[in-house]
Design a protein around this motif. Sequence first.
Motif, PDB file in Angstrom:
ATOM      1  N   ASN A 192      13.268  47.675-100.883  1.00 19.92           N
ATOM      2  CA  ASN A 192      14.572  47.188-101.418  1.00 19.92           C
ATOM      3  C   ASN A 192      13.988  46.797-102.795  1.00 19.92           C
ATOM      4  O   ASN A 192      13.236  46.139-102.864  1.00 19.92           O
ATOM      5  CB  ASN A 192      15.388  46.248-100.629  1.00 19.92           C
ATOM      6  CG  ASN A 192      15.972  46.822 -99.438  1.00 19.92           C
ATOM      7  OD1 ASN A 192      16.337  47.940 -99.397  1.00 19.92           O
ATOM      8  ND2 ASN A 192      16.037  45.995 -98.333  1.00 19.92           N
ATOM      9  N   TYR A 204      11.327  44.017-102.067  1.00 20.92           N
ATOM     10  CA  TYR A 204      11.365  43.795-100.759  1.00 20.92           C
ATOM     11  C   TYR A 204      10.753  44.972 -99.933  1.00 20.92           C
ATOM     12  O   TYR A 204      10.924  46.120-100.003  1.00 20.92           O
ATOM     13  CB  TYR A 204      12.668  43.877-100.387  1.00 20.92           C
ATOM     14  CG  TYR A 204      13.201  43.557 -98.863  1.00 20.92           C
ATOM     15  CD1 TYR A 204      12.819  44.686 -97.932  1.00 20.92           C
ATOM     16  CD2 TYR A 204      13.928  43.028 -98.291  1.00 20.92           C
ATOM     17  CE1 TYR A 204      13.315  44.863 -96.630  1.00 20.92           C
ATOM     18  CE2 TYR A 204      14.611  42.670 -97.080  1.00 20.92           C
ATOM     19  CZ  TYR A 204      13.999  43.682 -96.346  1.00 20.92           C
ATOM     20  OH  TYR A 204      14.505  43.687 -95.028  1.00 20.92           O
ATOM     21  N   ASP A 247      14.365  39.807 -89.394  1.00 20.65           N
ATOM     22  CA  ASP A 247      15.699  40.057 -89.464  1.00 20.65           C
ATOM     23  C   ASP A 247      16.276  40.305 -88.114  1.00 20.65           C
ATOM     24  O   ASP A 247      15.277  40.702 -87.291  1.00 20.65           O
ATOM     25  CB  ASP A 247      16.083  41.146 -90.567  1.00 20.65           C
ATOM     26  CG  ASP A 247      17.563  41.147 -90.733  1.00 20.65           C
ATOM     27  OD1 ASP A 247      18.223  40.250 -90.381  1.00 20.65           O
ATOM     28  OD2 ASP A 247      18.123  41.933 -91.662  1.00 20.65           O
ATOM     29  N   GLU A 263      17.168  37.460 -95.426  1.00 21.29           N
ATOM     30  CA  GLU A 263      15.807  36.877 -95.396  1.00 21.29           C
ATOM     31  C   GLU A 263      15.645  35.712 -96.470  1.00 21.29           C
ATOM     32  O   GLU A 263      15.010  34.959 -96.228  1.00 21.29           O
ATOM     33  CB  GLU A 263      14.815  37.974 -95.783  1.00 21.29           C
ATOM     34  CG  GLU A 263      14.500  38.979 -94.835  1.00 21.29           C
ATOM     35  CD  GLU A 263      15.537  40.075 -94.688  1.00 21.29           C
ATOM     36  OE1 GLU A 263      16.690  40.158 -95.247  1.00 21.29           O
ATOM     37  OE2 GLU A 263      15.336  40.994 -93.910  1.00 21.29           O
ATOM     38  N   GLY A 283      24.497  43.926 -91.270  1.00 23.59           N
ATOM     39  CA  GLY A 283      23.945  43.531 -92.622  1.00 23.59           C
ATOM     40  C   GLY A 283      22.746  42.555 -91.992  1.00 23.59           C
ATOM     41  O   GLY A 283      21.937  42.109 -92.889  1.00 23.59           O
ATOM     42  N   ARG A 334      15.195  44.243-104.446  1.00 18.89           N
ATOM     43  CA  ARG A 334      15.848  43.002-104.698  1.00 18.89           C
ATOM     44  C   ARG A 334      15.672  42.084-103.300  1.00 18.89           C
ATOM     45  O   ARG A 334      14.831  42.434-102.448  1.00 18.89           O
ATOM     46  CB  ARG A 334      17.387  43.369-104.554  1.00 18.89           C
ATOM     47  CG  ARG A 334      17.623  44.236-103.202  1.00 18.89           C
ATOM     48  CD  ARG A 334      18.765  44.320-102.840  1.00 18.89           C
ATOM     49  NE  ARG A 334      19.378  45.228-101.847  1.00 18.89           N
ATOM     50  CZ  ARG A 334      18.855  44.811-100.407  1.00 18.89           C
ATOM     51  NH1 ARG A 334      18.709  43.732-100.101  1.00 18.89           N
ATOM     52  NH2 ARG A 334      19.033  45.909 -99.595  1.00 18.89           N
ATOM     53  N   GLY A 368      16.364  40.251 -99.799  1.00 24.90           N
ATOM     54  CA  GLY A 368      16.936  40.570 -98.605  1.00 24.90           C
ATOM     55  C   GLY A 368      17.958  39.617 -98.269  1.00 24.90           C
ATOM     56  O   GLY A 368      17.882  38.546 -98.723  1.00 24.90           O
ATOM     57  N   ASP A 369      18.934  40.049 -97.810  1.00 24.21           N
ATOM     58  CA  ASP A 369      20.212  39.207 -97.013  1.00 24.21           C
ATOM     59  C   ASP A 369      20.026  39.658 -95.675  1.00 24.21           C
ATOM     60  O   ASP A 369      20.677  40.602 -95.336  1.00 24.21           O
ATOM     61  CB  ASP A 369      21.133  39.585 -97.837  1.00 24.21           C
ATOM     62  CG  ASP A 369      22.475  38.422 -97.508  1.00 24.21           C
ATOM     63  OD1 ASP A 369      22.533  37.792 -96.496  1.00 24.21           O
ATOM     64  OD2 ASP A 369      23.439  38.298 -98.290  1.00 24.21           O
TER      65      ASP A 369
HETATM   66  N1  GLY Z   1      18.388  42.308 -94.702  1.00 33.60           N
HETATM   67  C1  GLY Z   1      18.177  43.596 -95.094  1.00 33.60           C
HETATM   68  C2  GLY Z   1      18.546  43.901 -96.422  1.00 33.60           C
HETATM   69  O1  GLY Z   1      18.741  42.822 -97.094  1.00 33.60           O
HETATM   70  O2  GLY Z   1      18.838  45.147 -96.778  1.00 33.60           O
END
Ligand code: GLY
Length: 422
Positions: free
Chosen positions: A285, A269, A212, A292, A226, A287, A289-290
């Motif tokens: 995490n 994650y 990221d 990713e 983010g 869930r 990733g965003d």
């Molecule tokens: N890219 C990190 C997250 O989704 O928390």
Amino acid sequence: MKILVVGSGGREHAVIKKIKENPSVETIYALPGNGGIAGDAVCVPVAATDIDGIVNFAVENSIDYAVVTPDDPLVLGCVDALEAKGIKCFGPRANAAIIEGSKVFSKNLMKKYGIPTARFETFDDMSKALEYLETAPIPTVVKADGLALGKGVVIAETRDEAKEAVVSMMQEKKFGASGLRIVIEEFLTGPEVSVLAFTDGKVVKPMVSSMDHKRALDGDKGLNTGGMGTIAPNPCYTKEIANRCMEEIYLPTINAMNKEGRTFKGCLYFGLMITGDGPKVIEYNCRFGDPETQVVLPLLESDLLTVMQAVTDGTLASCDVRFSDKSAACVIMASKGYPSSYEKGFKITIPDDILPHVYVAGARLSGDALVTSGGRVLGVTYVADDLRKALDASYKAVRSIHFDNAYFRSDIGARALALKED
Ligand code: GLY
Ligand code: AMP
């Protein structure tokens, strides 16, 4: 099949586009989705945190399978509530989502089961935290216990900065109840790797690794965001590191959660740092990733819905989870000023041939037009034989997408390329 996807970001758009590849899918509903997701799913204005609203919608519309991807509904027990109505789900129950929902929980879990992570102390009394900081090694890292929109981590370069962070969390309640308990931990150095993994609580099948780019500006300057872009695979994640992670981190984590009576099913994650002492967990995490997901899922060759159902059914061991050996790059286009203040409501134009590569995060429909409605507006992902080609394709596409005040980093993947070409 009728599928429900909870959430409204680029990550959900990527999940929806991938699920759509399964021929048994008739309709996908996104709750609430966004103006771009509306091109691929039926968007229904129910907030991702409105658990009763989500459950009622799912029951009334005879949903066959629900995918819950954001942290808040998972921590609030969305999966538990849907399962109570007999709806099969992808995502952990609340008692397992706590692995992200409480850093005090996850740090204590790692300590109890010997999973490598930064050394730490936890505090629920501000004066004790401040006293500890008098002699703590500097730099140090102060973390709010609960969810804080990704902003609850302060890397303090000085003792005063660390104390300020503690006061803002514990006294000024900057993150509300999330900051009433805190973790103060050792500052680690080394390259970071994100690894998302499917797990049914019995086996772990890691996805391709990714990197990221969290800072807003080129050269990793500016505020934490983010995520401004991602690449996959991550060149720091060698086979040897992957094997160590499986033995020292992934399997021990799954086993630890089982022993605690908190079996984790879904996508776990692992935010990792490859330190001189080997890989360590920076965060979990509960869930995908965003952003990713926007580089990992385009590389998935197996059918996503089939894999998700195997996770739900506990049959992941016999399910094929295969990734392409190509590379992917996602460049995020944001509104200028993000993550602080920015204007919205600008019309977005995207050439038709690029649309399949676009994952929309912060945009709404105004009549037929797509207009900006958030900080991170969209991400553009291309897959190619190597990282350089993937980056070139993504940047070429980004330059053909227009909206006023668009901003993107121009160095996504640059560090990874330098590492590869060393
Ligand atoms: N890219 C990190 C997250 O989704 O928390
Ligand atoms: P988190 O929200 O836990 O992912 O933290 C956000 C970012 O802060 C991570 O991606 C790291 O870059 C950094 N970070 C968190 N914990 C540490 C640590 N113990 N040492 C160094 N950097 C850290």
